[in-house]
Design a protein around this motif. Sequence first.
Motif, PDB file in Angstrom:
ATOM      1  N   LEU A 166       0.817  -1.208   0.000  1.00 18.82           N
ATOM      2  CA  LEU A 166       0.000   0.000   0.000  1.00 18.82           C
ATOM      3  C   LEU A 166       0.856   1.266   0.000  1.00 18.82           C
ATOM      4  O   LEU A 166       0.476   2.280  -0.597  1.00 18.82           O
ATOM      5  N   THR A 167       2.006   1.196   0.654  1.00 22.85           N
ATOM      6  CA  THR A 167       2.905   2.349   0.649  1.00 22.85           C
ATOM      7  C   THR A 167       3.419   2.633  -0.762  1.00 22.85           C
ATOM      8  O   THR A 167       3.442   3.790  -1.214  1.00 22.85           O
ATOM      9  N   ILE A 168       3.838   1.591  -1.462  1.00 22.28           N
ATOM     10  CA  ILE A 168       4.337   1.773  -2.833  1.00 22.28           C
ATOM     11  C   ILE A 168       3.232   2.294  -3.748  1.00 22.28           C
ATOM     12  O   ILE A 168       3.460   3.184  -4.587  1.00 22.28           O
ATOM     13  N   ARG A 173       1.538   7.079  -6.871  1.00 27.19           N
ATOM     14  CA  ARG A 173       0.580   8.089  -7.307  1.00 27.19           C
ATOM     15  C   ARG A 173       1.078   9.514  -7.047  1.00 27.19           C
ATOM     16  O   ARG A 173       0.680  10.441  -7.728  1.00 27.19           O
ATOM     17  N   GLU A 174       1.932   9.624  -6.032  1.00 24.69           N
ATOM     18  CA  GLU A 174       2.367  10.948  -5.599  1.00 24.69           C
ATOM     19  C   GLU A 174       3.650  11.426  -6.282  1.00 24.69           C
ATOM     20  O   GLU A 174       3.876  12.631  -6.404  1.00 24.69           O
ATOM     21  N   ASN A 247      -4.602   0.280 -14.580  1.00 19.25           N
ATOM     22  CA  ASN A 247      -5.031   1.682 -14.623  1.00 19.25           C
ATOM     23  C   ASN A 247      -5.455   2.191 -13.242  1.00 19.25           C
ATOM     24  O   ASN A 247      -6.464   2.902 -13.104  1.00 19.25           O
ATOM     25  N   LYS A 248      -4.673   1.844 -12.237  1.00 17.15           N
ATOM     26  CA  LYS A 248      -5.004   2.235 -10.870  1.00 17.15           C
ATOM     27  C   LYS A 248      -4.098   3.355 -10.338  1.00 17.15           C
ATOM     28  O   LYS A 248      -4.162   3.693  -9.165  1.00 17.15           O
ATOM     29  N   LEU A 249      -3.251   3.919 -11.181  1.00 13.69           N
ATOM     30  CA  LEU A 249      -2.353   4.976 -10.722  1.00 13.69           C
ATOM     31  C   LEU A 249      -2.852   6.378 -11.057  1.00 13.69           C
ATOM     32  O   LEU A 249      -2.448   7.356 -10.429  1.00 13.69           O
ATOM     33  N   ASN A 250      -3.702   6.487 -12.066  1.00 14.91           N
ATOM     34  CA  ASN A 250      -4.245   7.774 -12.506  1.00 14.91           C
ATOM     35  C   ASN A 250      -3.153   8.740 -12.991  1.00 14.91           C
ATOM     36  O   ASN A 250      -3.349   9.962 -12.990  1.00 14.91           O
ATOM     37  N   LYS A 251      -2.034   8.213 -13.399  1.00 21.12           N
ATOM     38  CA  LYS A 251      -0.921   9.001 -13.924  1.00 21.12           C
ATOM     39  C   LYS A 251       0.073   8.040 -14.536  1.00 21.12           C
ATOM     40  O   LYS A 251      -0.083   6.827 -14.446  1.00 21.12           O
ATOM     41  N   ALA A 252       1.116   8.590 -15.134  1.00 20.05           N
ATOM     42  CA  ALA A 252       2.176   7.737 -15.657  1.00 20.05           C
ATOM     43  C   ALA A 252       2.913   7.064 -14.504  1.00 20.05           C
ATOM     44  O   ALA A 252       3.096   7.662 -13.435  1.00 20.05           O
ATOM     45  N   ALA A 253       3.306   5.838 -14.715  1.00 27.52           N
ATOM     46  CA  ALA A 253       4.034   5.106 -13.671  1.00 27.52           C
ATOM     47  C   ALA A 253       5.357   5.809 -13.375  1.00 27.52           C
ATOM     48  O   ALA A 253       6.019   6.311 -14.289  1.00 27.52           O
ATOM     49  N   PRO A 254       5.757   5.854 -12.106  1.00 31.80           N
ATOM     50  CA  PRO A 254       7.027   6.506 -11.766  1.00 31.80           C
ATOM     51  C   PRO A 254       8.217   5.679 -12.229  1.00 31.80           C
ATOM     52  O   PRO A 254       8.110   4.470 -12.444  1.00 31.80           O
ATOM     53  N   GLN A 305      -9.202   2.094  -5.414  1.00 36.60           N
ATOM     54  CA  GLN A 305      -8.467   3.319  -5.112  1.00 36.60           C
ATOM     55  C   GLN A 305      -8.524   3.653  -3.634  1.00 36.60           C
ATOM     56  O   GLN A 305      -7.577   4.179  -3.065  1.00 36.60           O
ATOM     57  N   THR A 306      -9.621   3.318  -2.987  1.00 35.69           N
ATOM     58  CA  THR A 306      -9.740   3.610  -1.556  1.00 35.69           C
ATOM     59  C   THR A 306      -8.680   2.881  -0.770  1.00 35.69           C
ATOM     60  O   THR A 306      -8.022   3.438   0.097  1.00 35.69           O
TER      61      THR A 306
END
Length: 311
Positions: A166-168, A173-174, A247-254, A305-306
Amino acid sequence: MRILLTGSNGQLGNALHAPLGQQGSVYAPLRNELDLSNPDQVRQCIREFKPDLIINPAAYTAVDLAETEEKLAHAVNAEAPAIMAEEARKLGAGLVHYSTDYVFDGEKLDQHGQVIPYLETDTTNPQNVYGKTKLAGEQAIQSSGCRHLILRTSWVYSLHGKNFLLTILRLARERDQLRIVNDQWGTPNSAAWLAETSCSLLAGLQQANTPADWWAEHAGLYHFSAAGKANWFEFATAIVTLADRQNKLNKAAPALTGISSSEYPTPARRPHNSLLGTQKLQDQFALDLPHWQDCLQECMQGLDQTAAQTA
């Protein structure tokens, strides 16, 4: 069968609660009802409920904080299991206790300098307070004379609570870049798989002629882990890859970069090698172990996402 389950709000305890209900009547007291740092409360709980089986996944697991809270860690990880074992012996009940790879020093290598799995017969040598207190708990149970299973596992994750998975997901996402340690080796273990397999191990208890017969054949210390190995960087990469695919990141993967342990210092020393050899468990219970990547994929199928935002 009357089952007492500790730590039902933790990762493994939460995962165990439902499947254990298929094997008996489960009492899963919350922390305010059963404080494992309170010896009198532990004794009273067991004496009043009179379980046939005690399942103890609860532990003080704040590895770094334990370095300054040794007394509390010892109370929960060593003294409480000792009391459970003593009371189980008096009742003729069984005790299933979960322990950790941290009882070893993490230095086991083959002749080529590569990490190889620890066996149940290998010498323990914990390097931090958490590992020392967990080992003390094991030893108390073994010397108590109670019917017991001690199951050592490692790198537990789930969609519940706080853990590496969950941390990763939250950090992915951040941030656009993640730096992850790549020189500590082990096997990630899904709490859901550990719980399901634990219940499979215990299923034979009710099918045996008597509980005493089952315990006489199966009691002991086992290493309990999925198959395969990874370092934390590889584990993180697998998490991010699956989350991106879903598709659970809502952005490009880091972008992920591997770093050494020395670049990420922590108060408590972490083992370089956390691999656990599981042949004894496989032979005794006729188990086929899944690969950790398959368990991770199954776990993340339940991701929403929750859950990812609660880390």
